[in-house]
Scaffold this active site. Structure first.
Site, PDB file in Angstrom:
ATOM      1  N   HIS A  41      19.579  10.655  -7.959  1.00 10.08           N
ATOM      2  CA  HIS A  41      19.490  10.627  -9.426  1.00 10.08           C
ATOM      3  C   HIS A  41      19.091   9.239  -9.942  1.00 10.08           C
ATOM      4  O   HIS A  41      19.470   8.845 -11.037  1.00 10.08           O
ATOM      5  CB  HIS A  41      20.799  11.115 -10.075  1.00 10.08           C
ATOM      6  N   SER A  74       1.528  34.754  -1.187  1.00 11.29           N
ATOM      7  CA  SER A  74       2.637  34.059  -0.541  1.00 11.29           C
ATOM      8  C   SER A  74       2.971  34.793   0.738  1.00 11.29           C
ATOM      9  O   SER A  74       3.426  35.942   0.703  1.00 11.29           O
ATOM     10  CB  SER A  74       3.874  34.044  -1.448  1.00 11.29           C
ATOM     11  N   ASP A 176      10.933  13.570  -4.868  1.00  6.31           N
ATOM     12  CA  ASP A 176      10.589  14.565  -3.857  1.00  6.31           C
ATOM     13  C   ASP A 176       9.089  14.569  -3.549  1.00  6.31           C
ATOM     14  O   ASP A 176       8.675  14.612  -2.395  1.00  6.31           O
ATOM     15  CB  ASP A 176      11.014  15.968  -4.325  1.00  6.31           C
TER      16      ASP A 176
HETATM   17  C1  GLA Z   1      16.060  16.648  -7.267  1.00  7.37           C
HETATM   18  C2  GLA Z   1      14.906  16.195  -8.155  1.00  7.37           C
HETATM   19  C3  GLA Z   1      14.541  14.745  -7.843  1.00  7.37           C
HETATM   20  C4  GLA Z   1      15.760  13.838  -7.883  1.00  7.37           C
HETATM   21  C5  GLA Z   1      16.905  14.443  -7.064  1.00  7.37           C
HETATM   22  C6  GLA Z   1      18.192  13.670  -7.215  1.00  7.37           C
HETATM   23  O1  GLA Z   1      15.701  16.702  -5.937  1.00  7.37           O
HETATM   24  O2  GLA Z   1      13.777  17.002  -7.952  1.00  7.37           O
HETATM   25  O3  GLA Z   1      13.538  14.315  -8.747  1.00  7.37           O
HETATM   26  O4  GLA Z   1      16.145  13.549  -9.182  1.00  7.37           O
HETATM   27  O5  GLA Z   1      17.160  15.779  -7.442  1.00  7.37           O
HETATM   28  O6  GLA Z   1      18.081  12.422  -6.634  1.00  7.37           O
END
Ligand code: GLA
Length: 388
Positions: A41, A74, A176
């Site tokens: 986060h 898919s 991510d």
């Molecule tokens: C999810 C979100 C990311 C990040 C994480 C927490 O994976 O997609 O952008 O905020 O939570 O670190």
């Protein structure tokens, strides 16, 4: 399917594309899921994180069409979406992700041709490995390729974030997608979200295993309190600046500065997590480089405590897993990973005690809850690759 290699997955995807569309795809693009060692986060709060790609991927095979039709198959769901470039609306989650990717490419480049697309992957969905980010990265990469646009990594990052923000209404950061694009399998990434750049960290940690425990509690970000946390952080920063009569940005917040908003417990707690988590990422880099296992384990434990108590993104099953893990021999530390509210824990365990650790946590958990946890055996992987 779980353990299939990257190139095998791509091969099968190409074969299936041919069966499905009676032609050879002219783009084959693959992107991995990720784990995150530390830095949770922190991305939308412009801090730091330390993720790495894993050996679970989404592969997209695509071919440009001469008309405006869009067909997306898919392979995992055995489902096809058939639509046109002018009708990219959808209510279904999977369709929103895929059609959202096409929409952002259309908005950016005003494309006029449709496409045949096949998507195949082996990343478990909704458990914190970022299957949706890998989907966006591989699909956007494949679209850039078939329409002959430059494969610019930062453009893929920007466009995939736009899919999340505009089409899924998730105010997520880019952790991510960043990991899915830029990972190197031998060195964790250190991402600086404020400057949107990265470096790689040497990993001199030996004799240990990273055990990923899947709680099997599935929580998609869309359904979670994720956006609420994003808003709380924004509000906290606003309040801090008002109280201090300053205009600092999120990455300048220190634990000391936060004292001035201590009376607002929720906002204080959220920002306390972010400020302390950023520190932990930088300390973890030192531990990885020095091979300091005790230090790394403590940072994982502190991160979990912070995510659980201050950021409040844990859940009962995850708390039980952490508690049980802490009782095991050879456990250095562990924490909830990813967006939270379910999903996985990441644990640093002495390799010689790994099997016993898994056995004990699995059976102790089963005696508490009615379902089994799943141990995900992962290896690290390089990021995004255009295979063809
Ligand atoms: C999810 C979100 C990311 C990040 C994480 C927490 O994976 O997609 O952008 O905020 O939570 O670190």
């Amino acid at each position: 399917m779980d353990r299939i290699s990257k190139y095998n997955l791509a091969e099968v995807a190409q074969r299936e594309f041919k069966e499905q569309f009676n032609a050879k795809g002219n783009a084959v693009v693959i992107a991995p899921g990720r784990i995150n060692f530390i830095g949770e986060h922190t991305d939308y709060n412009l801090g730091f994180a330390m993720p790495i790609g894993i050996n679970r991927w989404i592969c997209t095979v695509a071919k440009k069409r001469t008309d405006k039709k869009i067909n997306i198959y898919s392979s995992n769901f055995n489902e096809t979406i058939s639509t046109t470039l002018s009708d990219l609306e959808s209510l279904d989650l999977w369709e929103k992700y895929t059609l959202g990717c096409i929409q952002v490419i259309k908005d950016e480049f005003n494309i006029q041709n449709g496409a045949d697309i096949l998507i195949k992957g082996n990343i478990p969905i909704g458990f914190g490995f970022s299957s949706s980010a890998a989907l966006e990265v591989s699909l956007i990469g494949a679209l850039l390729h078939i329409y002959d646009f430059k494969i610019d990594f930062y453009l893929i990052l920007k466009l995939s974030n736009r899919v999340e923000n505009n089409y899924l209404q998730i105010q997520s950061g880019v952790l991510d997608q960043y990991a899915s694009i830029f990972s190197k399998k031998s060195q964790p990434l250190i991402i600086d979200f404020y400057n949107l750049n990265h470096s790689y960290c040497n990993m001199n940690i030996e004799g240990v295993s990273w055990v990923i425990i899947n709680s099997m509690v599935k929580r998609e970000l869309v359904e979670s309190k994720y956006n609420e946390r994003v808003d709380e952080c924004k509000l906290g920063l606003k309040k801090l600046n008002q109280t201090l009569s300053k205009s600092i940005s999120m990455n300048e917040i220190t634990v000391e500065l936060l004292e001035s908003i201590k009376s607002d417990k929720t906002l204080y707690n959220r920002l306390y997590h972010v400020a302390s988590e950023n520190k932990r990422v930088l300390l973890m880099k030192g531990c990885f480089e020095k091979g300091d296992l005790i230090g790394a384990g403590n940072l994982l434990n502190n991160s979990h405590e912070s995510l659980s108590k201050y950021y409040e993104v844990s859940c009962n099953e995850i708390e039980a897993i952490i508690k049980l893990s802490n009782k095991q021999e050879g456990f250095y530390g562990g924490r909830i990973m990813g967006g939270g509210f379910g999903g996985c824990t990441i644990n640093l365990v002495d390799s010689s005690k790994r099997d016993l650790f898994i056995k004990n946590v699995t059976s102790d958990f089963l005696s508490l809850y009615n379902h089994k946890i799943k141990i995900e055996t992962i290896d690290f992987s390089d990021g995004f690759e255009v295979l063809h």
